[in-house]
Scaffold this motif. Structure first.
Motif, PDB file in Angstrom:
ATOM      1  N   PRO A  49       0.823  -1.212   0.000  1.00  0.00           N
ATOM      2  CA  PRO A  49       0.000   0.000   0.000  1.00  0.00           C
ATOM      3  C   PRO A  49       0.858   1.263   0.000  1.00  0.00           C
ATOM      4  N   PHE A  50       0.292   2.302  -0.567  1.00  0.00           N
ATOM      5  CA  PHE A  50       0.968   3.592  -0.593  1.00  0.00           C
ATOM      6  C   PHE A  50       0.754   4.279   0.751  1.00  0.00           C
ATOM      7  N   ASP A  51       1.808   4.839   1.294  1.00  0.00           N
ATOM      8  CA  ASP A  51       1.733   5.550   2.572  1.00  0.00           C
ATOM      9  C   ASP A  51       1.217   6.962   2.299  1.00  0.00           C
ATOM     10  N   SER A  52      -0.048   7.195   2.617  1.00  0.00           N
ATOM     11  CA  SER A  52      -0.671   8.485   2.301  1.00  0.00           C
ATOM     12  C   SER A  52      -0.078   9.645   3.093  1.00  0.00           C
ATOM     13  N   SER A  53       0.683   9.365   4.142  1.00  0.00           N
ATOM     14  CA  SER A  53       1.326  10.464   4.871  1.00  0.00           C
ATOM     15  C   SER A  53       2.395  11.148   4.026  1.00  0.00           C
ATOM     16  N   LEU A  54       2.839  10.492   2.956  1.00  0.00           N
ATOM     17  CA  LEU A  54       3.820  11.108   2.054  1.00  0.00           C
ATOM     18  C   LEU A  54       3.230  12.274   1.269  1.00  0.00           C
ATOM     19  N   ALA A  71      -6.678   5.658  -5.272  1.00  0.00           N
ATOM     20  CA  ALA A  71      -6.469   4.257  -4.905  1.00  0.00           C
ATOM     21  C   ALA A  71      -6.895   3.297  -6.017  1.00  0.00           C
ATOM     22  N   LYS A  72      -7.875   3.694  -6.842  1.00  0.00           N
ATOM     23  CA  LYS A  72      -8.346   2.814  -7.918  1.00  0.00           C
ATOM     24  C   LYS A  72      -7.237   2.538  -8.931  1.00  0.00           C
ATOM     25  N   THR A  73      -6.524   3.579  -9.317  1.00  0.00           N
ATOM     26  CA  THR A  73      -5.472   3.427 -10.329  1.00  0.00           C
ATOM     27  C   THR A  73      -4.079   3.344  -9.709  1.00  0.00           C
ATOM     28  N   ASN A  74      -3.991   3.537  -8.395  1.00  0.00           N
ATOM     29  CA  ASN A  74      -2.710   3.531  -7.674  1.00  0.00           C
ATOM     30  C   ASN A  74      -1.757   4.560  -8.285  1.00  0.00           C
ATOM     31  N   GLU A  75      -2.244   5.793  -8.386  1.00  0.00           N
ATOM     32  CA  GLU A  75      -1.462   6.880  -8.975  1.00  0.00           C
ATOM     33  C   GLU A  75      -1.603   8.140  -8.133  1.00  0.00           C
ATOM     34  N   LEU A  76      -0.632   9.045  -8.301  1.00  0.00           N
ATOM     35  CA  LEU A  76      -0.710  10.384  -7.719  1.00  0.00           C
ATOM     36  C   LEU A  76      -1.133  11.327  -8.831  1.00  0.00           C
ATOM     37  N   GLY A  82      -3.299  17.754 -15.208  1.00  0.00           N
ATOM     38  CA  GLY A  82      -3.877  16.540 -15.789  1.00  0.00           C
ATOM     39  C   GLY A  82      -2.846  15.444 -15.977  1.00  0.00           C
ATOM     40  N   ILE A  83      -2.001  15.249 -14.969  1.00  0.00           N
ATOM     41  CA  ILE A  83      -0.935  14.251 -15.032  1.00  0.00           C
ATOM     42  C   ILE A  83      -1.126  13.252 -13.895  1.00  0.00           C
ATOM     43  N   ALA A  84      -0.871  11.971 -14.191  1.00  0.00           N
ATOM     44  CA  ALA A  84      -0.944  10.912 -13.181  1.00  0.00           C
ATOM     45  C   ALA A  84       0.418  10.235 -13.091  1.00  0.00           C
ATOM     46  N   TYR A  85       1.000  10.272 -11.900  1.00  0.00           N
ATOM     47  CA  TYR A  85       2.290   9.622 -11.656  1.00  0.00           C
ATOM     48  C   TYR A  85       2.038   8.225 -11.087  1.00  0.00           C
ATOM     49  N   PRO A  86       2.623   7.183 -11.678  1.00  0.00           N
ATOM     50  CA  PRO A  86       2.374   5.818 -11.194  1.00  0.00           C
ATOM     51  C   PRO A  86       3.080   5.542  -9.872  1.00  0.00           C
TER      52      PRO A  86
END
Length: 109
Positions: A49-54, A71-76, A82-86
């Motif tokens: 899981p991604f640590d949301s505190s980051l 959380a659906k795409t596991n991206e920031l 309009g950019i999504a970082y994996p």
């Protein structure tokens, strides 16, 4: 094959007949080995899981704006650009060239 390699290494580095019998060293080194099958039968585990505190510290490297975790795409997501970082193995990939462009909803006129 492994036994032959160990035998050769022991012969060249320890020397046969020096205080230790050759066969005893080979047996002791090969006794605790794991079979190759035990490594190939490993199952794929779920992504950590991604640590949301980051999110308190991470910003978009291009706009320096805060990011949103999806959380659906596991991206920031950077809503402004309009950019999504994996996120790979729980680690955000913040390289702009690896980011994905997302569609923005166009405002109705």
């Amino acid at each position: 094959m492994f036994r032959n390699v160990v035998s050769r290494l022991v012969t060249e580095s320890v020397g046969v007949g020096r205080q230790v019998k050759h066969s005893e060293v080979v047996k002791s080194l090969t006794a605790g080995r794991a079979s190759a099958r035990s490594f190939t039968e490993a199952t794929d585990e779920a992504q950590p899981p991604f640590d949301s505190s980051l999110l308190d510290f991470l910003v978009c490297p291009l706009s320096k704006k805060p990011l949103r975790y999806d959380a659906k795409t596991n991206e920031l997501i950077n809503e402004e650009l309009g950019i999504a970082y994996p996120i790979v193995d729980g680690i955000p990939n913040m390289i702009p060239q690896d980011a994905r462009l997302i569609k923005k909803d166009e405002p109705e006129q």
